[in-house]
Design a protein around this motif. Structure first.
Motif, PDB file in Angstrom:
ATOM      1  N   ALA A 176       0.735  -1.707   0.053  1.00 16.75           N
ATOM      2  CA  ALA A 176       0.221  -0.002  -0.209  1.00 16.75           C
ATOM      3  C   ALA A 176       0.067   1.310   0.279  1.00 16.75           C
ATOM      4  O   ALA A 176       1.306   2.912  -0.242  1.00 16.75           O
ATOM      5  CB  ALA A 176      -0.734   0.056   1.390  1.00 16.75           C
ATOM      6  N   THR A 177       2.111   1.176   0.409  1.00 18.77           N
ATOM      7  CA  THR A 177       2.902   2.358   0.922  1.00 18.77           C
ATOM      8  C   THR A 177       3.308   2.640  -0.305  1.00 18.77           C
ATOM      9  O   THR A 177       3.423   3.448  -0.835  1.00 18.77           O
ATOM     10  CB  THR A 177       3.278   1.999   1.752  1.00 18.77           C
ATOM     11  OG1 THR A 177       3.335   2.000   3.095  1.00 18.77           O
ATOM     12  CG2 THR A 177       4.830   3.563   2.218  1.00 18.77           C
ATOM     13  N   HIS A 178       3.657   1.771  -1.411  1.00 17.00           N
ATOM     14  CA  HIS A 178       4.326   1.613  -3.031  1.00 17.00           C
ATOM     15  C   HIS A 178       3.355   2.162  -3.371  1.00 17.00           C
ATOM     16  O   HIS A 178       4.005   3.238  -4.236  1.00 17.00           O
ATOM     17  CB  HIS A 178       4.631   0.399  -2.665  1.00 17.00           C
ATOM     18  CG  HIS A 178       5.777  -0.046  -2.597  1.00 17.00           C
ATOM     19  ND1 HIS A 178       6.541  -1.732  -2.435  1.00 17.00           N
ATOM     20  CD2 HIS A 178       7.275   0.720  -1.808  1.00 17.00           C
ATOM     21  CE1 HIS A 178       8.274  -1.694  -1.681  1.00 17.00           C
ATOM     22  NE2 HIS A 178       8.169  -0.412  -1.366  1.00 17.00           N
ATOM     23  N   ALA A 179       2.442   1.563  -3.395  1.00 17.05           N
ATOM     24  CA  ALA A 179       1.569   2.729  -3.912  1.00 17.05           C
ATOM     25  C   ALA A 179       0.615   3.337  -4.522  1.00 17.05           C
ATOM     26  O   ALA A 179       0.483   4.604  -5.658  1.00 17.05           O
ATOM     27  CB  ALA A 179       0.126   1.350  -4.056  1.00 17.05           C
ATOM     28  N   ALA A 180       0.594   4.161  -2.604  1.00 17.67           N
ATOM     29  CA  ALA A 180       0.670   5.541  -2.666  1.00 17.67           C
ATOM     30  C   ALA A 180       1.649   6.316  -3.157  1.00 17.67           C
ATOM     31  O   ALA A 180       1.536   7.557  -3.875  1.00 17.67           O
ATOM     32  CB  ALA A 180       0.348   5.635  -1.176  1.00 17.67           C
ATOM     33  N   ALA A 181       3.208   5.990  -2.945  1.00 16.39           N
ATOM     34  CA  ALA A 181       4.302   6.760  -3.553  1.00 16.39           C
ATOM     35  C   ALA A 181       3.981   6.409  -5.248  1.00 16.39           C
ATOM     36  O   ALA A 181       4.113   7.734  -5.533  1.00 16.39           O
ATOM     37  CB  ALA A 181       5.454   6.065  -2.656  1.00 16.39           C
ATOM     38  N   ARG A 182       4.026   5.544  -5.735  1.00 17.17           N
ATOM     39  CA  ARG A 182       3.852   5.432  -7.236  1.00 17.17           C
ATOM     40  C   ARG A 182       2.762   6.373  -7.278  1.00 17.17           C
ATOM     41  O   ARG A 182       2.670   7.229  -8.305  1.00 17.17           O
ATOM     42  CB  ARG A 182       3.516   4.073  -7.829  1.00 17.17           C
ATOM     43  CG  ARG A 182       3.693   3.931  -8.904  1.00 17.17           C
ATOM     44  CD  ARG A 182       3.577   2.821  -9.162  1.00 17.17           C
ATOM     45  NE  ARG A 182       3.543   2.110 -11.128  1.00 17.17           N
ATOM     46  CZ  ARG A 182       3.028   0.815 -10.954  1.00 17.17           C
ATOM     47  NH1 ARG A 182       3.297   0.341  -9.945  1.00 17.17           N
ATOM     48  NH2 ARG A 182       3.304   1.087 -12.126  1.00 17.17           N
ATOM     49  N   ALA A 183       1.582   6.734  -6.922  1.00 15.44           N
ATOM     50  CA  ALA A 183       0.629   7.778  -7.481  1.00 15.44           C
ATOM     51  C   ALA A 183       0.736   8.567  -7.449  1.00 15.44           C
ATOM     52  O   ALA A 183       0.605   9.524  -8.344  1.00 15.44           O
ATOM     53  CB  ALA A 183      -0.672   7.118  -6.768  1.00 15.44           C
ATOM     54  N   HIS A 184       1.327   9.460  -6.062  1.00  9.91           N
ATOM     55  CA  HIS A 184       2.131  10.653  -5.842  1.00  9.91           C
ATOM     56  C   HIS A 184       2.970  10.854  -6.759  1.00  9.91           C
ATOM     57  O   HIS A 184       2.681  12.685  -7.327  1.00  9.91           O
ATOM     58  CB  HIS A 184       2.582  10.602  -3.971  1.00  9.91           C
ATOM     59  CG  HIS A 184       2.942  12.141  -4.093  1.00  9.91           C
ATOM     60  ND1 HIS A 184       4.039  13.087  -4.561  1.00  9.91           N
ATOM     61  CD2 HIS A 184       1.795  12.956  -3.619  1.00  9.91           C
ATOM     62  CE1 HIS A 184       3.555  13.821  -3.568  1.00  9.91           C
ATOM     63  NE2 HIS A 184       2.779  14.281  -3.697  1.00  9.91           N
ATOM     64  N   ALA A 185       3.549  10.471  -7.033  1.00 10.93           N
ATOM     65  CA  ALA A 185       4.165  10.556  -8.061  1.00 10.93           C
ATOM     66  C   ALA A 185       4.233  11.067  -9.092  1.00 10.93           C
ATOM     67  O   ALA A 185       4.356  11.768 -10.524  1.00 10.93           O
ATOM     68  CB  ALA A 185       5.878   9.896  -8.589  1.00 10.93           C
ATOM     69  N   LEU A 186       3.381   9.628 -10.187  1.00  7.38           N
ATOM     70  CA  LEU A 186       1.723  10.230 -11.314  1.00  7.38           C
ATOM     71  C   LEU A 186       1.509  11.042 -11.024  1.00  7.38           C
ATOM     72  O   LEU A 186       1.319  12.200 -12.305  1.00  7.38           O
ATOM     73  CB  LEU A 186       1.495   8.759 -11.479  1.00  7.38           C
ATOM     74  CG  LEU A 186       2.144   7.923 -11.868  1.00  7.38           C
ATOM     75  CD1 LEU A 186       1.390   6.422 -11.840  1.00  7.38           C
ATOM     76  CD2 LEU A 186       2.470   7.879 -13.224  1.00  7.38           C
ATOM     77  N   LEU A 187       1.113  11.806 -10.191  1.00 10.90           N
ATOM     78  CA  LEU A 187       0.257  12.871 -10.072  1.00 10.90           C
ATOM     79  C   LEU A 187       0.985  13.716 -10.155  1.00 10.90           C
ATOM     80  O   LEU A 187       0.778  15.436 -11.393  1.00 10.90           O
ATOM     81  CB  LEU A 187      -0.721  12.886  -8.732  1.00 10.90           C
ATOM     82  CG  LEU A 187      -1.778  14.081  -8.469  1.00 10.90           C
ATOM     83  CD1 LEU A 187      -2.226  14.228  -8.927  1.00 10.90           C
ATOM     84  CD2 LEU A 187      -2.848  13.783  -6.897  1.00 10.90           C
TER      85      LEU A 187
END
Length: 443
Positions: free
Chosen positions: A268-279
């Motif tokens: 979940a932490t990896h997914a949140a960091a990846r989504a934030h970078a994309l955003l």
């Protein structure tokens, strides 16, 4: 906490539960409010405490066969002192249609109640009489019968059935709802219809509000908004500013036989960091990684350097998924922590011939620092004894490696650095040229 749910064979309005094993010594007779209420109704009705005590021992000893639950009735065979078991049953009053409507309306009003039912929990607000009629049995609601010659009410066989039924209700409150007259599927279907009707009413009220108040912005059909001929549409609202950092995932509780809470938190932490970078950047930081690179990235994100039991399990599963060994993964993790994807390329990439310049200046810098003259080969500089090595990456950074003397088992150490001397500091002492054999003459 309710007990694990016993296996049940379900019919339209019938549940047959497997025979429950003997109760563990010291375990509570009931672990939920509805299970406790069932036992309270039993004990308040009983005329002979001694019969209850014998029935409890029968239940604890596993003498009650499979239990069948239907609206208003619980039936099972109970083994007594004779070879042939007795047929015991308990009758319960079912709710009428008006009482069920009140109960279903109360559940549909709060999404949390629906979620609790799906998780096989009964919120306390639904248990008492505030929803039209109480679900929990009260004094006089339980009517036990048995085929044995004992005229007691209840006899020990019917009492044993009541005690085991409390365990069933602990594990599956839908059995209590079935006793009161409705099956699990009937209840869920009724709640689905109520949710659909509620959504339709909300949409109608929203349309009526827009008609009454012209200031309320009107909606536009998606087909019209996306058509090329669309014109005169209002501009899209401004985008919300991106958050300053990725959000924190919720806590994942541990459960027997369930997934590792740490692994879930990590994903979940990896997914949140990846989504934030994309955003924030429009770029996916890991989208171009291979399966092996992503496995290394995930393993490298686990804190600590020691291979604990949990870490060994993680390394084994990740390495197997990528077709590599745990040792390969551990070495690759060290390279990733040294320099990310570039560090992994330095570890696993082929040696290459660097252009003149930075590589040629490295040996004089090392000798000026009082180190032995490293031996060059391709993009590598190796200590004369062979236990230390510097590798120049395509990013023009130096990567330090270490091996046992006279062995070709190189492991990344420290952090990449543009200065070859600084890159070697991770290897610590042991590079004193006085301890080294003289460098062979060059011809």
């Amino acid at each position: 906490m309710p007990a694990a749910r016993p296996r049940a064979v379900a019919g339209e309005r019938r549940l047959t539960f497997d025979r429950l094993p003997p109760r563990e010594e010291g375990a509570a007779l009931a672990g939920t409010p509805w299970g406790e209420a069932w036992l309270t109704a039993l004990t308040e009705r009983a005329l002979d405490p001694a019969r209850l005590a014998r029935g409890r021992r029968y239940a604890e000893g596993g003498r009650v066969d499979a239990i069948t639950v239907t609206p208003g009735l619980v039936i099972a065979y109970v083994h007594g002192s004779r070879p042939r078991p007795y047929r015991a049953q308990v009758r319960v009053r079912t709710l009428d249609d008006d009482e069920w409507e009140a109960f279903l309306d109360a559940v549909a009003e709060r999404p949390g109640h629906i979620a609790a039912l799906l998780d096989r929990q009964l919120p306390e607000a639904l248990l008492e009489g505030g929803v039209g009629s109480p679900l929990l049995p009260r004094r006089g609601d339980l009517l036990p019968f048995c085929g044995c010659p004992d005229t007691g009410r209840p006899c020990k066989h019917a009492a044993a059935l009541c005690y085991q039924t409390a365990r069933l209700l602990d594990a599956d409150p839908f059995a209590l709802l079935l006793l009161r007259g409705r099956s699990e599927q009937e209840i869920l279907d009724a709640l689905t219809r109520r949710n659909a009707a509620h959504a339709a009413r909300a949409a109608a009220e929203a349309r009526a509000a827009r008609d009454r108040d012209p200031a309320v912005p009107q909606g536009v059909r998606a087909t019209k908004a996306l058509s090329r001929a669309a014109s005169g549409l209002p501009p899209l609202p401004a985008l919300l500013p991106p958050p300053a950092h990725p959000g924190h995932p919720p806590a994942f509780p541990a459960a027997p036989g369930g997934p590792d809470p740490y692994a879930l938190d990590q994903l979940a932490t990896h997914a949140a960091a990846r989504a934030h970078a994309l955003l924030t950047t429009g770029e996916d930081p890991v989208g171009g990684l291979t399966l092996w690179q992503d496995a290394v990235r995930v393993a490298a994100a686990r804190p600590g350097s020691g291979l604990t039991a949990a870490t060994r399990t993680l390394y084994s599963s990740l390495a197997a998924a990528a077709g590599r060994t745990p040792v390969d993964l551990a070495r690759a993790v060290a390279a990733w922590r040294q320099g990310g994807p570039a560090g992994l390329d330095v570890l696993e990439g082929d040696p290459w011939d660097p252009p003149a310049g930075r590589f040629d200046r490295a040996r004089p810098l090392l000798m000026a620092a009082g180190l032995a003259p490293f031996r060059p080969w391709r993009n590598r500089l190796t200590h004369p004894v062979g236990h230390a090595q510097l590798r120049l990456g395509q990013d023009n950074l130096w990567y330090a490696y270490e091996s046992e003397p006279d062995a070709d088992d190189w492991w990344p150490r420290g952090t990449a650095d543009p200065d070859p001397v600084a890159a070697l500091t991770a290897l610590g002492p042991g590079l004193d040229p006085a301890e080294l054999p003289p460098e062979p003459p060059h011809h």
